[in-house]
Structures are given as C-alpha cells and as structure tokens.
Design an enzyme around this catalytic site. Structure first.
Site, PDB file in Angstrom:
ATOM      1  N   TYR A   4      -8.049   6.467  -8.388  1.00 14.87           N
ATOM      2  CA  TYR A   4      -7.083   6.709  -9.457  1.00 14.87           C
ATOM      3  C   TYR A   4      -7.683   7.604 -10.528  1.00 14.87           C
ATOM      4  O   TYR A   4      -8.706   7.279 -11.136  1.00 14.87           O
ATOM      5  CB  TYR A   4      -6.607   5.381 -10.045  1.00 14.87           C
ATOM      6  N   LYS A  60     -11.186   0.630   4.785  1.00 15.78           N
ATOM      7  CA  LYS A  60     -10.704   1.668   5.711  1.00 15.78           C
ATOM      8  C   LYS A  60     -11.922   2.414   6.247  1.00 15.78           C
ATOM      9  O   LYS A  60     -12.053   3.636   6.128  1.00 15.78           O
ATOM     10  CB  LYS A  60      -9.733   2.607   4.980  1.00 15.78           C
ATOM     11  N   ASP A  89      -4.283  -0.392   6.737  1.00 21.51           N
ATOM     12  CA  ASP A  89      -3.035  -0.106   7.438  1.00 21.51           C
ATOM     13  C   ASP A  89      -2.635  -1.259   8.350  1.00 21.51           C
ATOM     14  O   ASP A  89      -1.463  -1.619   8.441  1.00 21.51           O
ATOM     15  CB  ASP A  89      -3.125   1.218   8.210  1.00 21.51           C
ATOM     16  N   ASP A 134      -3.218  -1.968  -5.267  1.00 20.70           N
ATOM     17  CA  ASP A 134      -1.948  -1.662  -5.918  1.00 20.70           C
ATOM     18  C   ASP A 134      -0.812  -1.663  -4.899  1.00 20.70           C
ATOM     19  O   ASP A 134       0.231  -2.294  -5.084  1.00 20.70           O
ATOM     20  CB  ASP A 134      -2.054  -0.295  -6.600  1.00 20.70           C
ATOM     21  N   ASP A 165       2.204  -4.686  -4.404  1.00 19.83           N
ATOM     22  CA  ASP A 165       3.627  -4.369  -4.489  1.00 19.83           C
ATOM     23  C   ASP A 165       4.358  -4.814  -3.219  1.00 19.83           C
ATOM     24  O   ASP A 165       5.470  -5.362  -3.278  1.00 19.83           O
ATOM     25  CB  ASP A 165       3.832  -2.871  -4.700  1.00 19.83           C
TER      26      ASP A 165
END
Length: 367
Positions: free
Chosen positions: A143, A196, A229, A253, A257
C-alpha cells in the site's frame, strides 16, 4: 493499555469520539448511546466521552481534517471511536493527502487491523456458520500510503510505466503474528497464515517464515498455511472451518472484505486498529454520502467495532468489566437483529434511530 481517566474514584474511562462525515453524523452518536447503556447495564460508571474535531467540519473550521489539537488529545487517550470520513468530497487540493483515518493510524503506529466476521442469527448469509477473525498487518506491504517514511510508494519513471514498492520487514511480521496467535489462544486455537510464495517468494516468504517462527512459541495453536488465491475459494466453500487468519496488508484487506460479505454484509463488518498501547474502533465501511441524513444507515458495524475495542482494552490491561460491557453490546445487537428489527440494507424496515433505541434498550436490560 492503561485505564485512562479511570482511577477507581468513581470516574468512568475517557474515550475519544471523532464523528466524521456522511453517515458518521448519525451512527456515531448512536454507538455512544448504546455503549452508555451497556455500562449502565453492568452497574459501572459510563465513559467520559471526549468529542474531538475531525473530518470535513474540522477541515472547514480549523483548516485541517485532523487538527493538531485532536492529535494532542488522542495522545492522552487509550481508545477512541472513529467515524467514517469522505475525503473524496474534500476540496481538490486536499484529495491527494493521506486520508484522515490513515493519518491517525500512521501517527500512532496502529499496526494491527483486527476484523472479525461472524454471521448473526436473523441475517441471511452466504456462510451462515462463519466465525473467524482476519488479523491484518496494517503498516507496510504494497500500500503506497503505508510503506514509505516520506512520499508515496507508487511512482512513474515515465508516463507509460507505473511502479509500486512493497515493503516486508521481520519486525512487522513478528508483531502481527504475535497478535494473531494471542487472539487464537482466546478462541479455537487455530491460525491460518496467508502468503503467495509461489510468486512473491522473498516478500511473502519472509512473512510466512516469521509467522512460522512465532507459531513455534505457541505450541498449543494449530498452524496451517494457505496461498491467498486458494484461500479465497476455501472461504466461499467452507468459511466456517477457519478461526484466525493472519495476513499482510493487501491480502488482509481483500480477505476481510470477502469474509465480511460472506458472513452477512460488509456494512456490518467490525474493525479495530490497534497497537500495544492504543486501540481505535473504525467500521470497515465508508461514509455512504448517498444515504447520509436520511436516517437509513446501519450502525451495526460501528457498534460491534466499539465492542471489539473494549474487548481489546480488557485483554491488554484494562478493567475486566470492559469485557462485560462488550458482551452486552454484542448481545444487544444480536438480539435486536434476530428479533427482526433491522435496517433496510439487511432486509428490515427500521430506521437508524429506531435500531439504535432498540439496541440501547437491550444493552441496558441485558439479554
């Protein structure tokens, strides 16, 4: 965490209030009303609320959405409630600034973003048995507003090339992992570490490996590892099997959500931002300017965020009755929704004020 303002002399705790923009003007006072009722319900003195300038009103009056006086006041507080802000509607010259909430988060190094996702009875949910917590590292990753001491982590060497810096440090991974494992020890003793490493071998590999090292210090907690994923698919298929999920900033994040929506509605998703000393209740949703002032907003997320704030305070050295107050707030919300009193976004017909009054009555009486 100290009990700021509560010295045992009969005074309630001091808690900051930053109302914010849009629906914040409606839901934040409602949350204060419910928390007051819950304190009264457990027979303890209610909070000494410190209402502080914040958001567009502060910008218009003080020339800054987060005035220096607000920051100074927060320095003396251990916890506060932050309403949503609508920085997209601020004057054009201010829209490129770090968001008001982001400035507070960064100033106080609120490194742990803790987001529970639990399906409530009476709310239609894709995953009706979900009860998990996403523990998100909140200070670095990819970010752009969080990974540089000065300036943005995004830049363009030419008009046709955009680059982003991702920052992963051992210190940040270790402290968020400690938060996740400590939380798991209070819950079902399972932690899922998100990474990942098939693509981002060094960055998310460091995050995964440090979490594994921390896990060795918590032998009573089961640890599993998931590619981000693959985890998104598993949350949709079997979200009820997860307990505590720890993730770097961007992955956390997105996953939180997703979990919030699967458990009922993102508009009901609670969230706190915390350090070892301070905790800020801030719902995951935004200011919803399209319904602001229409008495239609759902205050559930911020109510549950306030409960999570009090739980965190109790778990980090605050008075034990904070946890009882938090239980009252949660129980009152759940009883209200299960009884069919709900706002329009979750299929009900109650106004914001009607919902607040019903929850406050339950918080006072206990359910």
């Amino acid at each position: 965490m100290t009990d700021a303002g509560n010295t045992g002399s009969g005074h309630g705790p001091r808690i900051g209030v930053l109302t914010g923009d849009g629906i914040g003007q409606e839901i934040v006072p409602g949350v204060v009303q419910v928390v007051d009722a819950a304190f009264e319900g457990v027979g303890t003195t209610g909070p000494d609320w410190a209402w502080l300038p914040f958001g567009r009103e502060a910008l218009d009056e003080h020339g800054d959405a987060v005035p220096a006086g607000t920051i100074a006041a927060l320095e003396d507080l251990d916890m506060w409630i932050l309403g949503p802000h609508d920085s997209a509607s601020y004057p054009p010259e201010r829209r490129g600034d770090l968001t008001p909430g982001g400035r507070i988060r960064k100033h106080f190094d609120l490194y742990a973003n803790i987001r529970p996702a639990r399906a409530l009875p009476g709310v239609r949910a894709v995953s009706p048995r979900m009860d998990l917590v996403v523990v998100r590292e909140n200070t670095e990753g990819f970010y752009a507003d969080r990974n540089m001491a000065v300036g943005s982590g995004e830049f363009m060497p030419t008009p046709d090339v955009a680059l982003a810096v991702g920052v992963f440090t051992r210190r940040a991974a270790e402290r968020i992992a400690e938060s996740a494992f400590a939380l798991a020890e209070q819950r079902r003793r399972r932690v899922t570490v998100v990474h990942k490493t098939n693509v981002l071998r060094l960055t998310t590999g460091l995050f995964r490996d440090v979490c594994a090292e921390v896990g060795e210090r918590h032998p009573d907690v089961e640890v599993t590892y998931e590619h981000v994923d693959a985890l998104t698919a598993k949350l949709v298929r079997s979200g009820e099997t997860f307990d505590v999920i720890v993730a770097e900033n961007m992955f956390g994040d997105i996953l939180s959500d997703l979990a919030g929506e699967l458990s009922g509605s993102l508009g009901m998703a609670a969230s706190i931002n915390a350090s070892a000393e301070k905790v800020m209740a801030q719902a995951a949703h935004g200011a919803a300017p399209d319904i602001a002032g229409r008495n239609r907003a759902n205050p559930t997320a911020l109510m549950l965020s306030a409960a999570a704030m009090l739980d965190h305070a109790a778990a980090t050295g605050g008075p034990g009755h904070f946890a009882r107050v938090a239980d009252r707030v949660r129980g009152a919300v759940e009883h209200t929704v299960a009884s069919g009193v709900a706002t329009a976004d979750i299929g009900g017909q109650a106004s914001t004020s009607e919902f607040v009054e019903t929850v406050a009555a339950h918080a006072l009486r206990g359910v």
